[in-house]
Write an enzyme that holds these catalytic residues in place. Structure first.
Site, PDB file in Angstrom:
ATOM      1  N   HIS A 166      94.467  38.700   6.951  1.00 37.13           N
ATOM      2  CA  HIS A 166      93.709  37.378   6.541  1.00 37.13           C
ATOM      3  C   HIS A 166      94.507  36.671   5.418  1.00 37.13           C
ATOM      4  CE1 HIS A 166      90.058  39.240   7.979  1.00 37.13           C
ATOM      5  NE2 HIS A 166      89.843  38.007   8.501  1.00 37.13           N
ATOM      6  N   HIS A 170      97.809  33.710   9.753  1.00 40.00           N
ATOM      7  CA  HIS A 170      96.690  33.578  10.454  1.00 40.00           C
ATOM      8  C   HIS A 170      95.925  32.352  10.440  1.00 40.00           C
ATOM      9  CE1 HIS A 170      92.633  34.702  12.140  1.00 40.00           C
ATOM     10  NE2 HIS A 170      92.019  34.309  10.749  1.00 40.00           N
ATOM     11  N   HIS A 206      89.740  28.221   7.088  1.00 40.25           N
ATOM     12  CA  HIS A 206      88.460  28.736   7.586  1.00 40.25           C
ATOM     13  C   HIS A 206      88.228  30.035   6.848  1.00 40.25           C
ATOM     14  CE1 HIS A 206      91.017  30.965   9.910  1.00 40.25           C
ATOM     15  NE2 HIS A 206      90.175  32.043  10.345  1.00 40.25           N
ATOM     16  N   ASP A 207      89.379  30.637   6.338  1.00 39.02           N
ATOM     17  CA  ASP A 207      89.817  32.026   5.653  1.00 39.02           C
ATOM     18  C   ASP A 207      90.266  31.978   4.171  1.00 39.02           C
ATOM     19  OD1 ASP A 207      88.217  33.879   7.289  1.00 39.02           O
ATOM     20  OD2 ASP A 207      89.906  34.168   8.519  1.00 39.02           O
ATOM     21  N   ASP A 316      89.398  31.517  16.225  1.00 40.35           N
ATOM     22  CA  ASP A 316      89.554  32.820  15.305  1.00 40.35           C
ATOM     23  C   ASP A 316      89.762  34.120  15.704  1.00 40.35           C
ATOM     24  OD1 ASP A 316      89.142  33.667  12.653  1.00 40.35           O
ATOM     25  OD2 ASP A 316      86.972  33.845  12.623  1.00 40.35           O
TER      26      ASP A 316
END
Length: 440
Positions: A166, A170, A206-207, A316
């Site tokens: 993460h 990524h 998103h992360d 994802d």
């Protein structure tokens, strides 16, 4: 989902070394990007915990604010094209190769690891700037380039580079996949510039600020984020709120009306929250119903937004749909992150989370389960939606081959006494033998 610096993890423990559940649990004091390390001494407890805690908050706030100010200034200068001392001080050969890769950014064999090396570790910023430009988003929304660079730089740097999986690479990989999905013929002509902006921005962020551990870990260690978000979509809520904070700090949307800015923030939240794996069945069932009833109407804003949620979910978890060499790297990385969490749980006498025990959870077994229960069902429906799509055919081809390869590897590493329970004649296993002959 390597050799990476070990995360700085400071845990408040009792005198006998066990986790003190009376405190906040594990404080994940990560060093992010090129931030200077935080002096962990200020986090230690004393005989007057209330006083120290209050003082610690003040010290940390001052320190982190100063770091953010200095770092943002440094980063802003570094990200501006042709600036002295730029982060992009690469020779012409590297720049040429990176530019050549960007010319093929809509192809599925895009190697994000190579691209990250060619951009000196700035794959996310470089990719997003390129995509915003080729999609016409900068012109359409009249975005200020300095503010855009600042926002993207903040996002990239708030990913933790010591996380095996993460991290910003990524995020760049998910963004590149999202761009490929947005160009699918079923979508491309229906999407508005706002849809494209939301899709790319949500993929990139998103992360953001992912701590490298999962939600159950945060809950059982009584992390403050778990309390803040009431043990529900803890990480996804944090990713969204962090993104909103950086949007406002950068001022990227400050020229838009207050209503439009708020709408963008809310839609980003809806997209990022959709990546919560606990909501997988909810989204999958809704997608199946739409496809079975043939009532998907992309002229409707709500239906377009739903498809953006599905596209982001696909992006994802698309690693098993990449070619074997890329897919295997991601698999090793995500399992390494799982194992690190398991080691931390062992160290502090916590129950080891599923998939996090290196002694019992092998990479092939984890990947086969992930493909079978998460990836295959989702991408089978995505293929139904996008048909006839060459990209979906390519992805499903890779997916089946990679699953067969993992089956072969699991068989090879299975103890001899248990192999009698396997069926060598199984077509999937036989395919795995053929596909994995050259796998070291």
């Amino acid at each position: 989902m390597i050799s990476v610096a070990v995360a700085l993890t400071f845990v408040i423990v009792k005198a006998d070394g066990r986790l003190n559940s009376g405190h906040a649990g594990v404080l994940l004091a990560e060093r992010r990007g090129s931030y200077p390390p935080i002096d962990l001494q200020i986090l230690k407890t004393s005989s007057r915990p209330g006083e120290v805690e209050c003082g610690t908050r003040r010290k940390l706030k001052r320190l982190l604010s100063f770091q953010r100010y200095c770092h943002a200034s440094r980063l802003l200068k570094g990200l501006m094209p042709h600036s002295p001392g730029s982060l992009h001080l690469l020779d012409d050969d590297y720049l040429g190769q990176a530019a050549h890769m960007l010319s093929k950014v809509d192809t599925w064999n895009f190697d994000i690891f190579l691209f990250d090396r060619l951009t000196n570790g700035n794959s996310l910023v470089t990719l997003m700037c390129h995509l915003f430009n080729v999609c016409g988003l900068i012109h359409h929304f009249q975005l200020d380039m300095v503010k855009l660079h600042r926002f993207l730089g903040m996002v990239q740097e708030d990913y933790h580079s010591h996380n095996p999986y993460h991290n910003a690479v990524h995020a760049a990989d998910v963004t590149q996949a999202m761009y490929c999905y947005l160009k699918e013929s079923k979508l491309a002509e229906k999407l508005t510039p706002l849809d494209v902006l939301l899709g790319l921005m949500a993929a990139a962020a998103h992360d953001v600020d992912h701590p490298g551990v999962n939600q159950p870990f945060l809950i059982k260690t009584r992390h403050h984020l778990a309390s803040l978000y009431q043990n529900t979509s803890v990480l996804e809520s944090h990713h969204w709120r962090s993104t909103v904070g950086m949007l406002r700090e950068s001022g990227l949307l400050s020229h838009l009306s207050a209503d439009m800015s708020l709408d963008i923030e809310q839609q980003l939240g809806s997209l990022i929250l959709a990546t919560d794996i606990n909501r997988q069945n909810e989204f999958l069932m809704t997608l199946r119903e739409h496809l079975d009833n043939q009532d998907m109407d992309l002229q409707l804003v709500t239906h377009r937004h739903f498809i953006l949620q599905i596209a982001l979910k696909c992006a994802d978890v698309c690693n098993p749909c990449r070619d074997w060499e890329l897919s295997r790297q991601w698999s090793e990385r995500v399992c390494e992150e799982f194992y690190r969490q398991g080691d931390l749980e062992k160290k502090f006498d916590l129950e080891i989370s599923p998939l996090c025990d290196q002694q019992t959870d092998s990479i092939p077994a984890i990947q086969i389960g992930f493909i079978s229960y998460i990836v295959e069902p989702l991408f089978e429906e995505w293929q139904r939606f996008t048909a006839p799509s060459m990209l979906s055919q390519i992805m499903m081809g890779h997916l089946h081959k990679n699953k067969a390869c993992w089956s072969r590897l699991r068989y090879v590493h299975t103890p001899a006494e248990t192999k009698t329970h396997l069926h060598p004649g199984d077509p999937e296993l036989e395919e795995g033998h053929k596909e994995a002959e050259d796998i070291p």
